[in-house]
Design an enzyme around this catalytic site. Structure first.
Site, short mmCIF file in Angstrom:
data_model
loop_
_atom_site.label_atom_id
_atom_site.label_comp_id
_atom_site.label_asym_id
_atom_site.label_seq_id
_atom_site.Cartn_x
_atom_site.Cartn_y
_atom_site.Cartn_z
N PHE A 28 0.86 -1.19 0.00
CA PHE A 28 0.00 0.00 0.00
C PHE A 28 0.89 1.23 0.00
CE2 PHE A 28 -2.25 3.61 1.62
CZ PHE A 28 -3.42 3.56 0.89
N ASP A 34 9.39 2.93 2.08
CA ASP A 34 8.20 3.70 2.41
C ASP A 34 7.96 3.54 3.91
OD1 ASP A 34 5.70 4.73 2.91
OD2 ASP A 34 4.73 3.86 1.15
N LYS A 49 2.45 10.98 7.31
CA LYS A 49 1.63 10.71 8.48
C LYS A 49 2.07 11.46 9.74
CE LYS A 49 -0.95 6.94 6.79
NZ LYS A 49 -0.68 5.75 6.00
C1 LIG Z 1 -0.85 5.92 4.45
C2 LIG Z 1 0.22 5.41 3.60
C3 LIG Z 1 0.52 6.01 2.36
C4 LIG Z 1 -0.32 7.11 1.74
O1 LIG Z 1 -0.37 8.26 2.52
P1 LIG Z 1 -1.53 9.34 2.22
O2 LIG Z 1 -1.17 10.49 3.10
O3 LIG Z 1 -2.83 8.69 2.62
O4 LIG Z 1 -1.50 9.66 0.78
C5 LIG Z 1 1.60 5.52 1.65
N1 LIG Z 1 2.34 4.51 2.12
C6 LIG Z 1 2.08 3.90 3.30
C7 LIG Z 1 2.97 2.80 3.78
C8 LIG Z 1 1.01 4.33 4.07
O5 LIG Z 1 0.72 3.70 5.22
#
Ligand SMILES: *Cc1c(COP(=O)(O)O)cnc(C)c1O
Length: 399
Positions: free
Chosen positions: A142, A227, A256
């Site tokens: 994700f 990520d 985040k």
């Molecule tokens: C939440 C998340 C995203 C996307 O972040 P947004 O601010 O919702 O666009 C990307 N990668 C990971 C691992 C995430 O948990």
């Protein structure tokens, strides 16, 4: 839900695109690990806005920094310098051990930025033929919701009706170094990976996998891009989840909790030979790197560091995990996680359990049918964990 709550839900149903399935609760206020609904009922927040609230709701230091900056300067665009951006970029580089940083707003935008940076590097530094750059990603990933990113998702709901997918991505099983080794070609510019797959249901790869993958990338002149939007900034019990394997990625993506839950802010940090390739006009964002975001980001990092949130997450996370593992119920299949990114795996659908938890005063969300993720603000105390464990045990008795 009572009449007032039903009124808010009806408005959402009528006027909002129904791209979420919220639990039936309408919130009005938050403080620390708690949120309150419109009737003044208190709940433990065990989701923390998908880990965007590691510092807890409405942290007074971050709120003060935001308010102070709101009275000064909020947005200049990047057509001009501002006095907060330089120091914040330096802070991010020192924190991640990288040479340069670039700021965006949402996590998905930062992932897009990393994808562009890896392709750019592939053409300029690795001499990949024009239009041929490949990026390797993992099944179950994700990375956000933009068209390019959902194009390499393995969740049909995410991509099916949003085709055609952007080319140039290759998907391999998560956790397999052999698959990575086989997938790399001379045209591979990067490997994009989550240290723990949060949205997939807190999926932890085999110990040593990330280190091995990092080595494979180095050996083959491929950029290793982590990520850490969800796993970073203390969530997993270290500042970054990759710290467990003692490795530094070529690119790291943050988001985040960099916002403290106040204002969207995301970043990509990398080496000079990668981020140094961007030229004026090749990338940008109207709101990216604005002074309000920088002030909030600095305060958000201050809180994580001064309150030792990574160490707290490690200690309290262990305590919580032990408590969860002690719970007895025929439907519990597994308890797993690192730091305060934990999951309870059931043998049946988890949503009904989340609804019972809600009734008992605990907010948690199911992911992928049978998993409940527990990711409270990192400021939670062991006494509060005891209370939450009691409430979870009561919910299990009803489940
Ligand atoms: C939440 C998340 C995203 C996307 O972040 P947004 O601010 O919702 O666009 C990307 N990668 C990971 C691992 C995430 O948990």
């Amino acid at each position: 839900m009572n009449a007032e709550a039903e009124k808010y839900r009806a408005l959402d149903l009528k006027y909002g695109a129904q791209n979420y399935a919220p639990l039936p609760v309408v919130l009005r206020r938050g403080k620390g690990v708690f949120v309150w609904d419109i009737d003044g009922r208190r709940y433990f927040d065990m989701l923390s806005a998908y880990s965007a609230m590691n510092q807890g709701h409405n942290h007074p230091k971050i709120a003060a920094a935001a308010k102070a900056q709101m009275g000064k300067l909020t947005l200049t665009s990047r057509a001009f310098y501002n006095d907060l951006l330089g120091p914040f970029l330096m802070r991010l580089c020192e924190l991640t051990g990288q040479d340069k940083a670039i700021l965006m707003n949402s996590g998905a935008e930062a992932v897009e930025t990393a994808i562009k940076a890896m392709r750019l590097w592939g053409y300029r530094k690795k001499s990949i033929p024009a239009g041929q750059a490949e990026i390797i990603v993992c099944e179950g990933n994700f990375h956000g919701r933009t068209t390019t990113i959902v194009g390499f998702s393995s969740d049909p709901d995410s991509y099916e009706d949003f085709a055609p997918a952007t080319p140039g991505f290759k998907k391999i099983p998560y956790g397999s170094q052999e698959a990575l080794e086989t997938a790399i070609t001379p045209n591979t510019c990067g490997f994009l990976v989550e240290p723990i797959q949060g949205e997939a249901g807190v999926v932890i790869p085999p110990t040593g996998y990330l280190k091995k993958a990092r080595e494979l990338c180095a050996k083959n002149n491929v950029l290793f891009c982590a990520d850490e939007i969800q796993t970073g900034l203390g969530r997993c019990g270290k500042m970054f989840c990759l710290d467990y394997e003692g490795i530094r990625p070529d690119l790291i993506i943050l988001g985040k909790a960099l916002s403290g839950g106040f204002y969207p802010i995301s970043a990509v940090c990398s080496r000079q030979d990668v981020l140094g390739l961007f030229r004026p006009g090749t990338h940008g964002s109207t709101f990216g790197a604005n002074p309000l975001a920088c002030a909030i980001g600095q305060a958000a990092l201050d809180v994580i560091i001064k309150e030792k949130l990574p160490a707290k997450a490690a200690q309290i996370g262990e305590y919580f995990k032990t408590g969860l593992a002690r719970l007895k119920h025929q439907k519990i299949k597994e308890v797993r996680g690192k730091g305060l990114l934990l999951a309870l795996e059931f043998s049946s659908k988890a949503r009904p359990f989340c609804e019972i938890l809600l009734k008992n005063g605990v907010l948690a969300k199911d992911t992928h049918h049978s998993t409940v993720r527990f990711a409270p603000p990192l400021i939670i105390t062991s006494r509060q964990i005891d209370q939450v464990l009691d409430l979870i045990e009561q919910a299990l008795a009803e489940f």
